[in-house]
Scaffold this motif. Structure first.
Motif, mmCIF file in Angstrom:
data_model
loop_
_atom_site.group_PDB
_atom_site.id
_atom_site.type_symbol
_atom_site.label_atom_id
_atom_site.label_comp_id
_atom_site.label_asym_id
_atom_site.label_seq_id
_atom_site.Cartn_x
_atom_site.Cartn_y
_atom_site.Cartn_z
ATOM 1 N N PRO A 244 0.818 -1.230 0.000
ATOM 2 C CA PRO A 244 0.000 0.000 0.000
ATOM 3 C C PRO A 244 0.848 1.276 0.000
ATOM 4 O O PRO A 244 0.508 2.252 -0.668
ATOM 5 C CB PRO A 244 -0.827 -0.118 1.285
ATOM 6 N N PHE A 245 1.979 1.265 0.713
ATOM 7 C CA PHE A 245 2.838 2.449 0.748
ATOM 8 C C PHE A 245 3.498 2.667 -0.607
ATOM 9 O O PHE A 245 3.494 3.795 -1.131
ATOM 10 C CB PHE A 245 3.907 2.332 1.843
ATOM 11 N N ILE A 246 4.079 1.616 -1.182
ATOM 12 C CA ILE A 246 4.795 1.791 -2.448
ATOM 13 C C ILE A 246 3.824 2.166 -3.561
ATOM 14 O O ILE A 246 4.191 2.862 -4.502
ATOM 15 C CB ILE A 246 5.662 0.554 -2.803
ATOM 16 N N GLN A 247 2.545 1.746 -3.459
ATOM 17 C CA GLN A 247 1.558 2.184 -4.443
ATOM 18 C C GLN A 247 1.295 3.681 -4.325
ATOM 19 O O GLN A 247 1.091 4.355 -5.330
ATOM 20 C CB GLN A 247 0.258 1.379 -4.289
ATOM 21 N N LYS A 248 1.328 4.217 -3.097
ATOM 22 C CA LYS A 248 1.182 5.675 -2.932
ATOM 23 C C LYS A 248 2.371 6.395 -3.572
ATOM 24 O O LYS A 248 2.210 7.439 -4.193
ATOM 25 C CB LYS A 248 1.069 6.032 -1.455
ATOM 26 N N VAL A 249 3.566 5.834 -3.399
ATOM 27 C CA VAL A 249 4.764 6.417 -4.021
ATOM 28 C C VAL A 249 4.619 6.379 -5.540
ATOM 29 O O VAL A 249 4.890 7.373 -6.222
ATOM 30 C CB VAL A 249 6.042 5.681 -3.560
ATOM 31 N N GLN A 250 4.173 5.240 -6.077
ATOM 32 C CA GLN A 250 3.973 5.111 -7.526
ATOM 33 C C GLN A 250 2.957 6.133 -8.027
ATOM 34 O O GLN A 250 3.169 6.754 -9.069
ATOM 35 C CB GLN A 250 3.478 3.708 -7.874
ATOM 36 N N ASN A 251 1.869 6.290 -7.296
ATOM 37 C CA ASN A 251 0.850 7.268 -7.695
ATOM 38 C C ASN A 251 1.414 8.674 -7.719
ATOM 39 O O ASN A 251 1.109 9.467 -8.614
ATOM 40 C CB ASN A 251 -0.354 7.190 -6.764
ATOM 41 N N LYS A 252 2.248 8.995 -6.733
ATOM 42 C CA LYS A 252 2.864 10.317 -6.690
ATOM 43 C C LYS A 252 3.797 10.502 -7.888
ATOM 44 O O LYS A 252 3.770 11.531 -8.556
ATOM 45 C CB LYS A 252 3.626 10.492 -5.369
ATOM 46 N N LEU A 253 4.612 9.495 -8.164
ATOM 47 C CA LEU A 253 5.516 9.571 -9.308
ATOM 48 C C LEU A 253 4.723 9.694 -10.606
ATOM 49 O O LEU A 253 5.103 10.460 -11.495
ATOM 50 C CB LEU A 253 6.434 8.345 -9.350
ATOM 51 N N GLN A 254 3.624 8.958 -10.710
ATOM 52 C CA GLN A 254 2.775 9.056 -11.905
ATOM 53 C C GLN A 254 2.170 10.446 -12.040
ATOM 54 O O GLN A 254 2.058 10.968 -13.149
ATOM 55 C CB GLN A 254 1.652 8.030 -11.843
ATOM 56 N N SER A 255 1.787 11.050 -10.919
ATOM 57 C CA SER A 255 1.209 12.394 -11.004
ATOM 58 C C SER A 255 2.252 13.410 -11.451
ATOM 59 O O SER A 255 1.921 14.407 -12.080
ATOM 60 C CB SER A 255 0.591 12.808 -9.668
ATOM 61 N N TRP A 256 3.507 13.129 -11.133
ATOM 62 C CA TRP A 256 4.596 14.013 -11.565
ATOM 63 C C TRP A 256 4.983 13.731 -13.010
ATOM 64 O O TRP A 256 5.593 14.566 -13.664
ATOM 65 C CB TRP A 256 5.813 13.852 -10.672
ATOM 66 N N GLN A 257 4.667 12.535 -13.503
ATOM 67 C CA GLN A 257 4.988 12.110 -14.864
ATOM 68 C C GLN A 257 3.737 11.533 -15.519
ATOM 69 O O GLN A 257 3.662 10.331 -15.763
ATOM 70 C CB GLN A 257 6.085 11.034 -14.822
ATOM 71 N N PRO A 258 2.712 12.340 -15.792
ATOM 72 C CA PRO A 258 1.431 11.810 -16.275
ATOM 73 C C PRO A 258 1.491 11.134 -17.636
ATOM 74 O O PRO A 258 0.603 10.367 -17.968
ATOM 75 C CB PRO A 258 0.528 13.040 -16.302
ATOM 76 N N ASP A 259 2.518 11.390 -18.432
ATOM 77 C CA ASP A 259 2.602 10.801 -19.760
ATOM 78 C C ASP A 259 3.090 9.358 -19.736
ATOM 79 O O ASP A 259 3.091 8.689 -20.764
ATOM 80 C CB ASP A 259 3.533 11.618 -20.664
ATOM 81 N N LEU A 260 3.525 8.902 -18.581
ATOM 82 C CA LEU A 260 4.038 7.538 -18.476
ATOM 83 C C LEU A 260 2.935 6.579 -18.080
ATOM 84 O O LEU A 260 2.068 6.904 -17.288
ATOM 85 C CB LEU A 260 5.144 7.465 -17.423
ATOM 86 N N GLU A 261 3.003 5.376 -18.624
ATOM 87 C CA GLU A 261 2.122 4.314 -18.166
ATOM 88 C C GLU A 261 2.928 3.484 -17.191
ATOM 89 O O GLU A 261 3.896 2.852 -17.570
ATOM 90 C CB GLU A 261 1.673 3.442 -19.335
ATOM 91 N N LEU A 262 2.509 3.492 -15.931
ATOM 92 C CA LEU A 262 3.250 2.738 -14.931
ATOM 93 C C LEU A 262 2.426 1.590 -14.418
ATOM 94 O O LEU A 262 1.587 1.046 -15.088
ATOM 95 C CB LEU A 262 3.660 3.665 -13.782
ATOM 96 N N LEU A 263 2.671 1.273 -13.175
ATOM 97 C CA LEU A 263 2.033 0.135 -12.554
ATOM 98 C C LEU A 263 0.525 0.272 -12.519
ATOM 99 O O LEU A 263 -0.005 1.312 -12.179
ATOM 100 C CB LEU A 263 2.545 -0.014 -11.119
ATOM 101 N N SER A 264 -0.137 -0.793 -12.855
ATOM 102 C CA SER A 264 -1.578 -0.798 -12.683
ATOM 103 C C SER A 264 -1.855 -1.036 -11.208
ATOM 104 O O SER A 264 -1.006 -1.519 -10.484
ATOM 105 C CB SER A 264 -2.214 -1.904 -13.526
ATOM 106 N N SER A 265 -3.052 -0.715 -10.757
ATOM 107 C CA SER A 265 -3.356 -0.846 -9.336
ATOM 108 C C SER A 265 -3.387 -2.296 -8.888
ATOM 109 O O SER A 265 -3.259 -2.578 -7.714
ATOM 110 C CB SER A 265 -4.692 -0.177 -9.021
ATOM 111 N N SER A 266 -3.521 -3.248 -9.808
ATOM 112 C CA SER A 266 -3.593 -4.648 -9.407
ATOM 113 C C SER A 266 -2.316 -5.420 -9.701
ATOM 114 O O SER A 266 -2.272 -6.619 -9.510
ATOM 115 C CB SER A 266 -4.761 -5.321 -10.120
ATOM 116 N N SER A 267 -1.293 -4.749 -10.181
ATOM 117 C CA SER A 267 -0.069 -5.441 -10.562
ATOM 118 C C SER A 267 1.136 -4.779 -9.930
ATOM 119 O O SER A 267 1.134 -3.619 -9.624
ATOM 120 C CB SER A 267 0.073 -5.404 -12.089
#
Length: 164
Positions: A67-90
């Motif tokens: 759950p914590f690393i998913q919050k980090v991923q979400n933050k990184l994605q918000s800073w880099q919206p053009d990237l497709e990163l981790l899906s919420s289930s993977s």
């Protein structure tokens, strides 16, 4: 991986160990963190970890592990919206658009930092707060005005170890 890269990765591992952020998800957390380290500039990961720690303090108990690393991923994605990163289930990275990365070695890819506009990141931490939270030197992430440094230019690269 050269010694300089090992030292910078150790900074991230210091933050994770200091707050026991991996929780009970050891290997899955480590795999996801490793993928993030291969994808994003070091500075952004350190900042995303520190900001996620601060945000997590308002939650009792503080989220750890996946759950914590998913919050980090979400933050990184918000800073880099053009990237497709981790899906919420993977916990594995999707294929990245080649225009956003550059080869670092034969098997490691990283985001090309020229695609990042540090002024639009919305970092809320000051260099002093970053140092208090992480115990790490903020001068590797912030310039003298407190603006985020995504990467150092080659000619002004600051060594992490003092030369003797």
């Amino acid at each position: 991986m050269d010694i300089q890269e090992r030292i910078t990765r150790q900074r991230v591992h210091h933050i994770v160990a200091s707050y026991q952020l991996d929780g009970d998800d050891g290997d899955a957390f480590a795999d996801t963190l490793s993928q993030l380290l291969e994808t994003y500039p070091q500075a952004l990961i350190e900042l995303a970890l520190a900001e996620s720690i601060v945000e997590g303090w308002s939650d009792i108990p503080m989220p750890k592990g996946i759950p914590f690393i998913q919050k980090v991923q979400n933050k990184l994605q918000s800073w880099q919206p053009d990237l497709e990163l981790l899906s919420s289930s993977s916990t594995s990275l999707k294929t990245l658009n080649p225009q956003f990365y550059r080869a670092m070695s034969s098997d490691v890819r990283a985001i090309d930092s020229r695609c990042i506009n540090p002024e639009t990141l919305g970092i809320t931490l000051t260099p002093g707060q970053f140092e208090q939270i992480t115990g790490l030197d903020a001068s590797l992430l912030f310039d003298e005005k407190g603006d985020v440094l995504v990467t150092y230019p080659v000619e002004t690269s600051k060594p992490l170890e003092p030369w003797q």
